[in-house]
Motif scaffolding. Structure first.
Motif, mmCIF file in Angstrom:
data_model
loop_
_atom_site.group_PDB
_atom_site.id
_atom_site.type_symbol
_atom_site.label_atom_id
_atom_site.label_comp_id
_atom_site.label_asym_id
_atom_site.label_seq_id
_atom_site.Cartn_x
_atom_site.Cartn_y
_atom_site.Cartn_z
ATOM 1 N N VAL A 173 -60.540 -19.518 -31.664
ATOM 2 C CA VAL A 173 -59.484 -18.594 -31.285
ATOM 3 C C VAL A 173 -59.906 -17.856 -30.024
ATOM 4 C CG1 VAL A 173 -60.424 -16.754 -32.738
ATOM 5 C CG2 VAL A 173 -58.008 -16.709 -32.093
ATOM 6 N N LYS A 174 -58.940 -17.596 -29.152
ATOM 7 C CA LYS A 174 -59.180 -16.831 -27.936
ATOM 8 C C LYS A 174 -58.151 -15.715 -27.860
ATOM 9 C CE LYS A 174 -59.980 -17.223 -22.960
ATOM 10 N NZ LYS A 174 -60.156 -18.159 -21.815
ATOM 11 N N GLY A 175 -58.650 -14.495 -27.769
ATOM 12 C CA GLY A 175 -57.772 -13.345 -27.691
ATOM 13 C C GLY A 175 -57.761 -12.748 -26.303
ATOM 14 N N TYR A 176 -56.710 -12.010 -26.003
ATOM 15 C CA TYR A 176 -56.603 -11.377 -24.690
ATOM 16 C C TYR A 176 -55.880 -10.044 -24.835
ATOM 17 C CZ TYR A 176 -51.820 -13.135 -24.967
ATOM 18 O OH TYR A 176 -50.529 -13.391 -25.390
ATOM 19 N N ASP A 177 -56.222 -9.156 -23.938
ATOM 20 C CA ASP A 177 -55.595 -7.842 -23.900
ATOM 21 C C ASP A 177 -55.356 -7.508 -22.432
ATOM 22 O OD1 ASP A 177 -54.703 -5.295 -24.166
ATOM 23 O OD2 ASP A 177 -56.461 -4.507 -25.221
ATOM 24 N N ALA A 178 -54.113 -7.614 -21.992
ATOM 25 C CA ALA A 178 -53.767 -7.399 -20.601
ATOM 26 C C ALA A 178 -53.203 -5.997 -20.391
ATOM 27 C CB ALA A 178 -52.742 -8.436 -20.128
ATOM 28 N N LYS A 179 -53.291 -5.543 -19.162
ATOM 29 C CA LYS A 179 -52.733 -4.239 -18.817
ATOM 30 C C LYS A 179 -51.230 -4.225 -19.121
ATOM 31 C CE LYS A 179 -52.570 -0.903 -15.020
ATOM 32 N NZ LYS A 179 -52.860 -0.653 -13.589
ATOM 33 N N HIS A 180 -50.706 -3.045 -19.442
ATOM 34 C CA HIS A 180 -49.298 -2.837 -19.788
ATOM 35 C C HIS A 180 -48.966 -3.338 -21.190
ATOM 36 C CE1 HIS A 180 -48.919 -1.633 -15.684
ATOM 37 N NE2 HIS A 180 -49.000 -2.850 -15.192
ATOM 38 N N GLY A 181 -50.005 -3.551 -22.028
ATOM 39 C CA GLY A 181 -49.756 -3.789 -23.444
ATOM 40 C C GLY A 181 -49.631 -5.218 -23.897
ATOM 41 N N ASP A 182 -49.717 -6.200 -23.016
ATOM 42 C CA ASP A 182 -49.657 -7.598 -23.440
ATOM 43 C C ASP A 182 -50.979 -7.980 -24.109
ATOM 44 O OD1 ASP A 182 -47.134 -7.919 -22.378
ATOM 45 O OD2 ASP A 182 -47.904 -8.504 -20.409
ATOM 46 N N ASP A 183 -50.918 -8.438 -25.341
ATOM 47 C CA ASP A 183 -52.131 -8.857 -26.034
ATOM 48 C C ASP A 183 -51.764 -9.895 -27.083
ATOM 49 O OD1 ASP A 183 -51.713 -7.508 -28.771
ATOM 50 O OD2 ASP A 183 -51.508 -5.826 -27.380
ATOM 51 N N GLY A 184 -52.785 -10.593 -27.548
ATOM 52 C CA GLY A 184 -52.552 -11.620 -28.553
ATOM 53 C C GLY A 184 -53.796 -12.433 -28.782
ATOM 54 N N ALA A 185 -53.696 -13.396 -29.678
ATOM 55 C CA ALA A 185 -54.798 -14.301 -29.991
ATOM 56 C C ALA A 185 -54.213 -15.677 -30.277
ATOM 57 C CB ALA A 185 -55.599 -13.792 -31.178
ATOM 58 N N ASP A 186 -54.757 -16.685 -29.631
ATOM 59 C CA ASP A 186 -54.211 -18.030 -29.736
ATOM 60 C C ASP A 186 -55.287 -19.022 -30.154
ATOM 61 O OD1 ASP A 186 -51.635 -17.269 -28.846
ATOM 62 O OD2 ASP A 186 -52.347 -17.301 -26.772
ATOM 63 N N PRO A 187 -54.911 -20.093 -30.849
ATOM 64 C CA PRO A 187 -55.880 -21.124 -31.230
ATOM 65 C C PRO A 187 -56.340 -21.930 -30.013
ATOM 66 C CG PRO A 187 -53.671 -21.804 -31.827
ATOM 67 C CD PRO A 187 -53.560 -20.381 -31.364
ATOM 68 N N THR A 188 -57.580 -22.399 -30.079
ATOM 69 C CA THR A 188 -58.145 -23.197 -28.989
ATOM 70 C C THR A 188 -58.772 -24.467 -29.530
ATOM 71 O OG1 THR A 188 -60.327 -22.143 -29.106
ATOM 72 C CG2 THR A 188 -58.669 -21.101 -27.690
ATOM 73 N N ILE A 189 -58.917 -25.437 -28.654
ATOM 74 C CA ILE A 189 -59.622 -26.677 -28.971
ATOM 75 C C ILE A 189 -60.359 -27.123 -27.721
ATOM 76 C CG2 ILE A 189 -57.657 -28.166 -28.389
ATOM 77 C CD1 ILE A 189 -58.580 -29.991 -30.722
ATOM 78 N N ARG A 190 -61.543 -27.695 -27.901
ATOM 79 C CA ARG A 190 -62.363 -28.080 -26.756
ATOM 80 C C ARG A 190 -63.224 -29.275 -27.132
ATOM 81 N NH1 ARG A 190 -67.593 -26.411 -24.758
ATOM 82 N NH2 ARG A 190 -67.886 -25.047 -26.583
ATOM 83 N N ALA A 191 -63.521 -30.110 -26.134
ATOM 84 C CA ALA A 191 -64.419 -31.240 -26.339
ATOM 85 C C ALA A 191 -65.289 -31.435 -25.109
ATOM 86 C CB ALA A 191 -63.625 -32.514 -26.624
ATOM 87 N N LYS A 192 -66.500 -31.884 -25.343
ATOM 88 C CA LYS A 192 -67.443 -32.196 -24.261
ATOM 89 C C LYS A 192 -68.198 -33.454 -24.660
ATOM 90 C CE LYS A 192 -71.592 -30.386 -21.878
ATOM 91 N NZ LYS A 192 -71.158 -30.508 -20.455
#
Length: 256
Positions: free
Chosen positions: A148-167
């Motif tokens: 999961v990757k969360g974010y908190d932006a100026k002016h109140g935009d925030d949330g958390a979204d699922p992620t997937i990655r491969a190497k």
């Protein structure tokens, strides 16, 4: 006898330094020039560091992939700062990777901050991000992770979204090595990236990457190259072509 013992110790130390194939930390310094489409260019300077819990064995692998292939757990931090021509652009982050001993499981986490402000405009971007992953290595050189990757932006935009990655790091039929990476965050963040590196030998690589972030409205394609001058010292460069800027960066690093 005392002088002979000292001389022998010095020669042994020099021999070990010339043949050592392990390191436990890396520090780097970078410079990036950003050529903005709508305002004057900026000069950014950065420092970064990584500490590995155990010495990393390089063996006969690409030096740039030694830590990953050795499953080396670590902590790391970086700061990039620029404040000139009425543009302030700052990025900083801390993170950790943990390869669970005696298993094929992997854990990671990081926290970052991106700030961009342009005087006399309405551009004042501030975004804090944080992420956590759980991964599995089903085969040598292959990592698959979700989180999961969360974010908190100026002016109140925030949330958390699922992620997937491969190497995936592997050796081709011609004896050359490649690194392939891909990752995405779904939902409001709407972020994805891909990267590929081709190793001309164990010390030299060329690569290409693409990154898109819907939250910050940033889109960029890059070309890069990296060369290890010896087991400890590396130099790399990257040129990025974005939707509202072009970047030109260099970095030097030392392992010990």
């Amino acid at each position: 006898m005392k002088k002979l013992a000292i001389a022998s110790a010095l020669l042994s130390a020099l021999a070990m330094s010339g043949t050592a194939n392990a390191y436990q930390a890396e520090v780097g310094g970078s410079y990036t020039y950003t050529d903005w489409d709508d305002f004057d260019g900026t000069h950014n300077f950065g420092v970064d560091g990584t500490y590995y819990f155990n010495p990393v064995q390089t063996r006969n692998v690409p030096l740039n992939e030694a830590a990953f292939l050795d499953r080396a757990s670590n902590v790391k931090a970086q700061v990039n700062y620029g404040n000139n021509n009425d543009v302030k652009n700052t990025e900083y982050a801390v993170g950790a990777e943990y390869f669970v001993p005696n298993s094929d499981f992997y854990l990671s986490g990081d926290v970052g901050r991106n700030e961009r402000k342009v005087d006399n405009t309405n551009i004042d971007l501030k975004v804090t991000t944080y992420a956590a992953e759980v991964g599995y290595l089903p085969a040598p050189g292959l990592l698959i992770a979700a989180g999961v990757k969360g974010y908190d932006a100026k002016h109140g935009d925030d949330g958390a979204d699922p992620t997937i990655r491969a190497k995936y790091v592997t050796t081709l039929g011609n004896g050359k090595d490649i690194n392939l990476e891909a990752g995405a965050a779904f939902g409001d963040l709407d972020e994805y990236r891909v990267r590929g590196d081709y190793y001309l030998d164990k010390t030299l690589s060329v690569g290409a990457d693409y990154y898109n972030n819907g939250l910050t409205d940033h889109d960029e394609f890059g070309l890069s190259a990296k060369k290890f001058l010896n087991q400890q010292v590396s130099l790399e460069g990257r040129v990025g072509f974005g939707n509202d800027d072009n970047t030109y960066g260099v970095r030097a690093a030392y392992r010990f």
